[in-house]
Scaffold this motif. Structure first.
Motif, short mmCIF file in Angstrom:
data_model
loop_
_atom_site.label_atom_id
_atom_site.label_comp_id
_atom_site.label_asym_id
_atom_site.label_seq_id
_atom_site.Cartn_x
_atom_site.Cartn_y
_atom_site.Cartn_z
N LEU A 16 16.50 -9.94 25.59
CA LEU A 16 17.82 -9.37 25.36
C LEU A 16 18.64 -9.46 26.64
N MET A 17 19.78 -10.15 26.56
CA MET A 17 20.70 -10.27 27.69
C MET A 17 21.93 -9.45 27.38
N ILE A 18 22.23 -8.48 28.24
CA ILE A 18 23.39 -7.61 28.04
C ILE A 18 24.40 -7.88 29.15
N PHE A 19 25.65 -8.02 28.74
CA PHE A 19 26.74 -8.21 29.69
C PHE A 19 27.70 -7.05 29.65
N ASP A 20 28.09 -6.56 30.82
CA ASP A 20 29.28 -5.74 30.96
C ASP A 20 30.45 -6.72 30.82
N VAL A 21 31.66 -6.23 30.70
CA VAL A 21 32.79 -7.14 30.49
C VAL A 21 33.68 -7.25 31.73
N ASP A 22 34.43 -6.19 32.04
CA ASP A 22 35.38 -6.27 33.14
C ASP A 22 34.65 -6.38 34.47
N GLY A 23 34.91 -7.48 35.18
CA GLY A 23 34.23 -7.75 36.43
C GLY A 23 33.02 -8.65 36.28
N VAL A 24 32.63 -8.93 35.03
CA VAL A 24 31.51 -9.84 34.75
C VAL A 24 32.02 -11.01 33.91
N LEU A 25 32.43 -10.72 32.68
CA LEU A 25 32.99 -11.77 31.81
C LEU A 25 34.47 -12.01 32.09
N THR A 26 35.10 -11.07 32.79
CA THR A 26 36.47 -11.26 33.29
C THR A 26 36.43 -11.01 34.79
N ASP A 27 37.54 -11.32 35.46
CA ASP A 27 37.58 -11.08 36.90
C ASP A 27 37.91 -9.63 37.24
N GLY A 28 38.04 -8.79 36.23
CA GLY A 28 38.30 -7.38 36.45
C GLY A 28 39.76 -7.01 36.54
N THR A 29 40.63 -8.01 36.49
CA THR A 29 42.07 -7.75 36.53
C THR A 29 42.51 -7.21 35.19
N LEU A 30 43.30 -6.16 35.20
CA LEU A 30 43.89 -5.63 33.97
C LEU A 30 45.31 -6.17 33.85
N VAL A 31 45.58 -6.86 32.74
CA VAL A 31 46.90 -7.44 32.50
C VAL A 31 47.46 -6.83 31.23
N TYR A 32 48.69 -6.35 31.30
CA TYR A 32 49.35 -5.77 30.14
C TYR A 32 50.55 -6.62 29.75
#
Length: 184
Positions: A16-32
């Motif tokens: 089982l491979m678990i990923f966090d998202v912000d900062g892992v699958l994204t660069d952690g930048t929040l864009v609105y």
């Protein structure tokens, strides 16, 4: 891909491979966007890695403290069956998933980038951090990627896991088939 023996052993035991998202699958930048909607940037190479893991029988899950429409769409597009969004207790989510999949902590890899991830990372068999993760997370990791968050972390992780089991050239043969891009 040459891996140190300890990393190779840990990677080889991952079910089982678990990923966090912000900062892992994204660069952690929040864009609105103009209407306040959240915009997320995902790396297409990460998608290939996630799909390859699933193709070779590794369960993939997302556990994220945040929830967004772009993330839900990405989860669907990649055929990820297990996701815990807006999750305030990542360890409780992991425990629930382990019961569902009949696995134990030693069979889990988790990739996280910030202190919220440490509770899980210190329990599981293979803790992974992106190269730009917070220093305490990198210290807790068994493996630190050369990739930065959102810049191919999941692809690198997939390569580590798959190369512990087979030659990567053989693994990627399935990614070259037309049916690889079909949604499941």
């Amino acid at each position: 891909m040459m891996l140190p023996n300890q990393v190779k052993e840990k990677a080889n035991s991952v079910a089982l491979m678990i990923f966090d998202v912000d900062g892992v699958l994204t660069d952690g930048t929040l864009v609105y966007g103009p209407s306040g909607e959240e915009v997320k940037h995902f790396n297409v190479k990460d998608g290939v890695g996630i799909k390859l893991l699933q193709t070779y029988g590794v369960h993939v899950a997302i556990i994220s403290a945040k929830e967004s429409e772009p993330l839900k769409k990405r989860i669907i597009d990649l055929g990820i069956k297990y996701s815990y969004l807006a999750c305030k207790d990542k360890l409780a989510a992991l425990d629930e998933l382990l019961v569902k999949l009949k696995l134990d902590y030693t069979q889990v890899a988790y990739c996280g980038d910030d202190v919220i991830d440490l509770k899980v990372m210190t329990k599981i068999g293979f803790a992974i951090a992106p190269n730009d993760a917070y220093f305490m997370v990198k210290e807790a990791a068994h493996y630190v990627t050369s990739s930065l968050g959102g810049k191919g972390v999941a692809r690198e992780v997939a390569d580590v896991i798959l190369s512990s089991r087979m030659d990567l050239k053989d693994a990627y043969i399935k990614a070259m088939l037309p049916e690889f891009e079909e949604k499941k």
